[in-house]
Design an enzyme around this catalytic site. Structure first.
Site, PDB file in Angstrom:
ATOM      1  CB  CYS A 116      81.483  25.410  27.128  1.00  0.00           C
ATOM      2  SG  CYS A 116      82.952  26.169  27.763  1.00  0.00           S
ATOM      3  CE  LYS A 151      90.405  21.201  34.114  1.00  0.00           C
ATOM      4  NZ  LYS A 151      90.696  22.611  34.334  1.00  0.00           N
TER       5      LYS A 151
HETATM    6  C1  LIG Z   1      87.444  30.019  40.294  1.00  0.00           C
HETATM    7  C2  LIG Z   1      87.717  28.893  39.348  1.00  0.00           C
HETATM    8  C3  LIG Z   1      87.733  29.122  37.973  1.00  0.00           C
HETATM    9  C4  LIG Z   1      87.989  28.074  37.065  1.00  0.00           C
HETATM   10  N1  LIG Z   1      88.022  28.322  35.714  1.00  0.00           N
HETATM   11  C5  LIG Z   1      88.307  27.310  34.839  1.00  0.00           C
HETATM   12  C6  LIG Z   1      88.368  27.563  33.428  1.00  0.00           C
HETATM   13  O1  LIG Z   1      88.226  28.691  32.961  1.00  0.00           O
HETATM   14  N2  LIG Z   1      88.627  26.490  32.604  1.00  0.00           N
HETATM   15  C7  LIG Z   1      88.832  25.214  33.101  1.00  0.00           C
HETATM   16  O2  LIG Z   1      89.060  24.283  32.320  1.00  0.00           O
HETATM   17  N3  LIG Z   1      88.791  24.967  34.436  1.00  0.00           N
HETATM   18  C8  LIG Z   1      88.538  25.970  35.296  1.00  0.00           C
HETATM   19  N4  LIG Z   1      88.499  25.716  36.660  1.00  0.00           N
HETATM   20  C9  LIG Z   1      88.748  24.347  37.140  1.00  0.00           C
HETATM   21  C10 LIG Z   1      90.193  24.163  37.661  1.00  0.00           C
HETATM   22  O3  LIG Z   1      91.133  24.390  36.633  1.00  0.00           O
HETATM   23  C11 LIG Z   1      90.397  22.736  38.242  1.00  0.00           C
HETATM   24  O4  LIG Z   1      90.175  21.783  37.223  1.00  0.00           O
HETATM   25  C12 LIG Z   1      89.451  22.432  39.401  1.00  0.00           C
HETATM   26  O5  LIG Z   1      89.211  23.569  40.179  1.00  0.00           O
HETATM   27  C13 LIG Z   1      89.988  21.311  40.300  1.00  0.00           C
HETATM   28  O6  LIG Z   1      91.203  21.644  40.915  1.00  0.00           O
HETATM   29  P1  LIG Z   1      91.278  22.297  42.407  1.00  0.00           P
HETATM   30  O7  LIG Z   1      90.389  21.471  43.283  1.00  0.00           O
HETATM   31  O8  LIG Z   1      92.722  22.252  42.779  1.00  0.00           O
HETATM   32  O9  LIG Z   1      90.763  23.704  42.274  1.00  0.00           O
HETATM   33  C14 LIG Z   1      88.235  26.749  37.567  1.00  0.00           C
HETATM   34  C15 LIG Z   1      88.212  26.539  38.959  1.00  0.00           C
HETATM   35  C16 LIG Z   1      87.969  27.574  39.843  1.00  0.00           C
HETATM   36  C17 LIG Z   1      87.965  27.293  41.333  1.00  0.00           C
END
Ligand SMILES: Cc1cc2nc3c(=O)[nH]c(=O)nc-3n(C[C@H](O)[C@H](O)[C@H](O)COP(=O)(O)O)c2cc1C
Length: 279
Positions: A116, A151
């Site tokens: 953020c 993260k």
């Molecule tokens: C719709 C959406 C909302 C997400 N919200 C958060 C969040 O609130 N906090 C966070 O640390 N990561 C958030 N992420 C990131 C995911 O946790 C992850 O790190 C990222 O999408 C990569 O993994 P993936 O390719 O399997 O989705 C979000 C991802 C998506 C697609």
């Protein structure tokens, strides 16, 4: 910490695990949607855009805020009997400390979402500056004995430099990667359609590279980014991860984590848990 299995649900993609309870219950852990100090309505639409081999999201951290989360959501999550990590989203150093203070001893651990914008530095993400990131960890460490996972973002920064400082400051683990800055255009209106974070298979090679780059930091890594199959998960193991998280795959199929877990167990049985020559 012991987990049922090393396949987790990534933050923001499975909400609080309460809709598909029979999936959540089987997974090693769930990482909640980012929780902020105050409730947030999130961004206006469009929030999700399908890109080639992935998606761009611009949800804007919609969440009930820490107080409502603690009183109304958390008790229902506890019934699911899986490990709960709260993704803590702060816009100021103090936010992280306050949110963790409100939830300490009620959850299994925290994942600090340092992506953020920091209001004090004119909106530069905490996660881009190793010193500020370390300061967040040091301050949170003072208010909790529970596991702290950071993260990491890879946007405009080197996650190795940041991860190293976070570990020195007391982080117990690192999770990576968060989404990559991305944009799409509406060509008829000739304007930006969406600015947000790219996730899904498109980012898997980047995520593998980053996990591999951080594997000697001496703390467990949770790998994520485009995991759609057990084989994808196994690649993260080879790169140096101790566990993996499933994110965007659940947007296509909410039951995907169960399939991926089964496939992963099968491949681990066949090829072994030990990382390869390079791992
Ligand atoms: C719709 C959406 C909302 C997400 N919200 C958060 C969040 O609130 N906090 C966070 O640390 N990561 C958030 N992420 C990131 C995911 O946790 C992850 O790190 C990222 O999408 C990569 O993994 P993936 O390719 O399997 O989705 C979000 C991802 C998506 C697609």
């Amino acid at each position: 910490m012991d987990f049922k299995n090393p396949v987790f649900l990534a933050s923001g993609t499975f909400e609080y695990g309460l809709i598909y309870k029979n999936v959540t219950k089987k997974m090693g852990a769930i990482f909640t949607k980012g929780i902020t100090l105050q409730p947030r309505k999130g961004n206006p639409p469009p929030r999700i855009y399908e890109a080639a081999c992935g998606l761009i999201n611009s949800v804007g951290l919609e969440n009930p805020g820490v107080k409502l989360f603690r009183e109304e959501v958390l008790p229902r999550m506890r019934e699911l009997k899986t490990k709960i990590f709260v993704n803590v989203a702060g816009f100021a150093l103090d936010d992280f400390v306050k949110i963790v203070g409100e939830l300490d001893s009620r959850v299994d651990g925290f994942e600090l979402n340092v992506s953020c914008p920091n209001v004090k530095t004119g909106g530069v993400a905490f996660g881009r500056d190793p010193e500020i990131c370390a300061e967040v960890v040091t301050n949170v460490r003072r208010v909790t004995k529970l596991p702290i996972i950071v993260k990491l973002t890879t946007n405009f920064c080197d996650p190795l430099a940041i991860g190293r400082r976070c570990v020195a400051a007391g982080a117990d683990g690192l999770s990576l990667i968060n989404t990559l800055h991305a944009m799409a255009f509406d060509v008829v209106q000739k304007r930006v359609l969406i600015t947000g974070g790219l996730s899904g298979p498109a980012i898997k090679p980047v995520a593998l590279f980053c996990v591999h780059r951080l594997r000697d930091l001496g703390v467990p890594l949770i790998g994520m980014g485009g995991i759609m199959s057990g084989r994808d998960a196994y690649e993260f193991l080879l790169a140096g991860a101790s566990a993996v998280s499933i994110g965007s795959a659940t947007l296509r199929d909410p039951y995907a984590p169960l399939r991926i877990l089964k496939e992963f167990e099968k491949i681990v049985k066949r090829l072994g848990w030990e990382a390869g020559k390079d791992g």
